[in-house]
Design an enzyme around this catalytic site. Structure first.
Site, mmCIF file in Angstrom:
data_model
loop_
_atom_site.group_PDB
_atom_site.id
_atom_site.type_symbol
_atom_site.label_atom_id
_atom_site.label_comp_id
_atom_site.label_asym_id
_atom_site.label_seq_id
_atom_site.Cartn_x
_atom_site.Cartn_y
_atom_site.Cartn_z
ATOM 1 N N ARG A 3 2.698 3.490 -7.531
ATOM 2 C CA ARG A 3 2.567 2.041 -7.695
ATOM 3 C C ARG A 3 3.752 1.473 -8.463
ATOM 4 O O ARG A 3 4.298 0.420 -8.117
ATOM 5 C CB ARG A 3 1.269 1.707 -8.438
ATOM 6 C CG ARG A 3 -0.013 1.936 -7.645
ATOM 7 C CD ARG A 3 -1.229 1.371 -8.361
ATOM 8 N NE ARG A 3 -1.464 1.995 -9.649
ATOM 9 C CZ ARG A 3 -2.408 2.900 -9.895
ATOM 10 N NH1 ARG A 3 -3.200 3.316 -8.917
ATOM 11 N NH2 ARG A 3 -2.577 3.402 -11.102
ATOM 12 N N GLU A 46 -5.039 -4.212 -15.464
ATOM 13 C CA GLU A 46 -4.539 -3.027 -16.164
ATOM 14 C C GLU A 46 -4.894 -3.136 -17.644
ATOM 15 O O GLU A 46 -4.622 -4.161 -18.268
ATOM 16 C CB GLU A 46 -3.013 -2.938 -16.008
ATOM 17 C CG GLU A 46 -2.351 -1.808 -16.773
ATOM 18 C CD GLU A 46 -2.459 -0.464 -16.069
ATOM 19 O OE1 GLU A 46 -2.973 -0.433 -14.930
ATOM 20 O OE2 GLU A 46 -2.046 0.527 -16.658
ATOM 21 N N LYS A 67 0.873 -1.171 0.000
ATOM 22 C CA LYS A 67 0.000 0.000 0.000
ATOM 23 C C LYS A 67 0.905 1.214 0.000
ATOM 24 O O LYS A 67 1.804 1.335 0.844
ATOM 25 C CB LYS A 67 -0.906 0.017 1.238
ATOM 26 C CG LYS A 67 -1.930 1.145 1.214
ATOM 27 C CD LYS A 67 -2.940 0.952 0.096
ATOM 28 C CE LYS A 67 -3.913 2.125 0.031
ATOM 29 N NZ LYS A 67 -4.934 1.940 -0.996
ATOM 30 N N GLY A 127 -1.470 -7.247 -18.588
ATOM 31 C CA GLY A 127 -1.640 -8.424 -17.748
ATOM 32 C C GLY A 127 -1.289 -8.107 -16.307
ATOM 33 O O GLY A 127 -1.276 -6.947 -15.892
ATOM 34 N N SER A 157 -1.074 -0.824 -4.442
ATOM 35 C CA SER A 157 -2.320 -0.053 -4.428
ATOM 36 C C SER A 157 -2.036 1.282 -3.768
ATOM 37 O O SER A 157 -1.515 1.332 -2.651
ATOM 38 C CB SER A 157 -3.403 -0.824 -3.664
ATOM 39 O OG SER A 157 -4.607 -0.094 -3.605
ATOM 40 N N ALA A 208 -1.636 -1.574 -12.781
ATOM 41 C CA ALA A 208 -0.600 -2.609 -12.716
ATOM 42 C C ALA A 208 0.728 -2.149 -13.305
ATOM 43 O O ALA A 208 1.423 -2.922 -13.959
ATOM 44 C CB ALA A 208 -1.079 -3.874 -13.417
#
Length: 368
Positions: free
Chosen positions: A192, A300, A160, A357, A230, A349
Site C-alpha cells: 500500500r 489508520e 488495488k 489521518g 487496498s 493508510a
C-alpha cells in the site's frame, strides 16, 4: 462527450452480484460501459480475507456472461477493487463506475474517470521502488485516459495492489531473489505504501529524490492527500482508478476531497461537502444524503497511540487488528456526517495522508 456514471448497490454477501446485474438488465448501464467496481466486503481485511477474491470471481463470472466473453477478459479490462472489512456500522456494498459516450454539453467540468493497470509484479518488487515507479506510470496513463491534464484536477486515486504470501516468498527465494519482508501482514502495508508513494510521485506531491526502498513505510512525512491503496491476495498487479473533475465530460456528478488530520476530523468531511455545495454544519438531511453517490476514505490508527492528546488502544489490542478498529472509528464519523452507512472506508493508510489521518473524497449529484 463522455459521461461518468456511478451507481451504489447493496450486497447480501460477498458473492452477491444481483444489484449489478439488475442495473444491466434494467438498462441503467451496459455491461461493456463498466470500467471499475469498488466493493466493501465483510471479511477481516487481512491476508486471509478471501471475501475479496470471492467477490472478484463472482463479478468476473457474471459480467462475462453479460459481455459474452471469458471471466479473464473481464479482469483484464475492468478494475475490480474489493476492500475487506465492514466493522462497526459499515454496510457491504458495491460502487459501479461506467463511462458512456453522449451528446456534447455546454462548457464546464464534470466527474471524470480513467483506469490503468501495471504488469504483474514479481514478489521481490512488492513494497519497493519498482512498484512505486510502475504505479506512477499507471496513474499518468489513467489521467490521460480520463482527459485530465492538470494534477490539481485529480481528487482521488484508488489502487488495488498485491501482497506477499508464504508461497510467493518461497517462489522468489527459489530464484535467489530476496523480498521486502517475510511477514505477510507487513507486506500489505509495504505494498500500500509503495502504491501511495507512486500516486504522490505522479501527482507531484513528493519528489523522486526523496524516495527509496528504505523510505517506504518509514518516512511518514511523505504522503499523498489523494491516494487510497487496498492490498489483496487476489492479484499480482496494481489496478489504478483516477477520479477527478475534467472539462470535456458531461453529467450531473462531481467529486471533491479533503484530508482528515485524524480519525475524528468531522470538519474535513464537511469541507468536502461544502465544496460540492452542501450545507456546512450538522448531519445531512435525507434528501441531501440521497444526492451522495459515494464517500471514499482511508483509516489508520496513529503510531503515537494518541488522538488529539488522548490515548487510544488500537495498536495494543491483540484480539482485533488495529486497522479494523480504525475502519470502525472513521466509518462512524463519516456516517454521522453523511447520514448513511454504505461508505467505502478502507484501512491501512501508509503514505495516504498524515499519520493517523487520511484522504476523504465525496462523489455527489450536483446538478439535475
Amino acid at each position: 462527450m463522455p459521461e461518468c456514471l456511478a451507481f451504489r448497490v447493496p450486497t447480501r454477501h460477498p458473492a452477491d452480484v444481483s444489484g449489478v446485474m439488475e442495473l444491466i438488465a434494467g438498462g441503467a448501464v451496459a455491461a461493456d460501459e463498466i470500467v471499475a467496481i469498488f466493493g466493501k466486503t465483510e471479511g477481516n481485511g487481512c491476508v486471509n480475507d478471501f471475501t475479496r477474491q470471492l467477490a472478484v470471481m463472482a463479478l468476473e463470472t457474471a459480467l462475462a456472461g453479460a459481455m459474452g466473453c471469458t471471466p479473464a477478459s473481464v479482469g483484464a479490462r475492468v478494475a475490480l477493487v474489493m476492500s475487506g472489512g465492514t466493522e462497526g456500522g459499515l454496510s457491504p456494498h458495491l460502487l459501479v463506475l461506467a463511462r458512456r459516450d453522449g451528446p456534447d454539453a455546454p462548457g464546464g467540468t464534470a466527474l471524470a474517470v480513467g483506469t490503468a493497470f501495471t504488469a504483474d509484479f514479481p514478489p521481490e518488487a512488492i513494497g519497493r521502488m519498482a512498484q512505486v515507479r510502475a504505479t506512477a506510470a499507471a496513474v499518468a496513463d489513467a489521467m490521460a485516459r480520463a482527459g485530465i491534464d492538470d494534477a490539481a484536477d485529480v481528487h482521488f486515486v484508488q489502487v488495488k495492489c498485491p501482497l506477499l504470501t508464504s508461497a510467493r516468498i518461497h517462489e522468489a527465494a527459489d530464484r535467489g531473489q530476496p523480498v521486502a519482508t517475510h511477514d505477510t501482514y507487513a507486506s500489505m502495508g509495504l505494498s500500500r505504501g509503495a502504491s501511495a508513494l507512486g500516486i504522490a510521485l505522479a501527482l507531484g506531491e513528493v519528489a523522486e529524490a526523496d524516495l527509496s526502498d528504505a523510505a517506504i513505510g518509514a518516512r511518514r512525512d511523505l504522503y499523498s492527500g489523494r491516494a487510497s491503496a487496498s492490498a489483496g491476495i487476489e492479484l499480482m498487479r496494481n489496478e489504478v482508478i483516477v477520479l477527478g473533475n475534467a472539462p470535456g465530460w458531461s453529467g450531473p456528478l462531481a467529486i471533491a476531497h479533503r484530508v482528515m488530520r485524524d480519525g475524528i476530523d468531522f470538519f474535513a468531511i464537511q469541507g468536502a461537502l461544502a465544496d460540492l455545495g452542501f450545507p456546512g454544519s450538522g448531519q445531512l438531511a435525507p434528501e441531501a444524503s440521497g444526492r451522495i453517490v459515494a464517500l471514499l476514505a482511508k483509516a489508520e490508527p496513529s503510531h503515537d497511540g494518541l488522538i488529539r492528546g488522548r490515548r487510544h488502544i488500537m495498536n495494543d489490542d491483540s484480539d482485533i487488528n488495529a486497522t479494523r478498529h480504525a475502519r470502525a472509528l472513521v466509518g462512524g464519523v463519516a456516517a454521522a456526517a453523511i447520514g448513511r452507512t454504505d461508505l467505502f472506508v478502507s484501512g491501512g493508510a501508509e503514505h495516504q495522508g498524515p499519520d493517523g489521518g487520511g484522504p476523504v473524497a465525496i462523489i455527489a449529484r450536483v446538478r439535475d
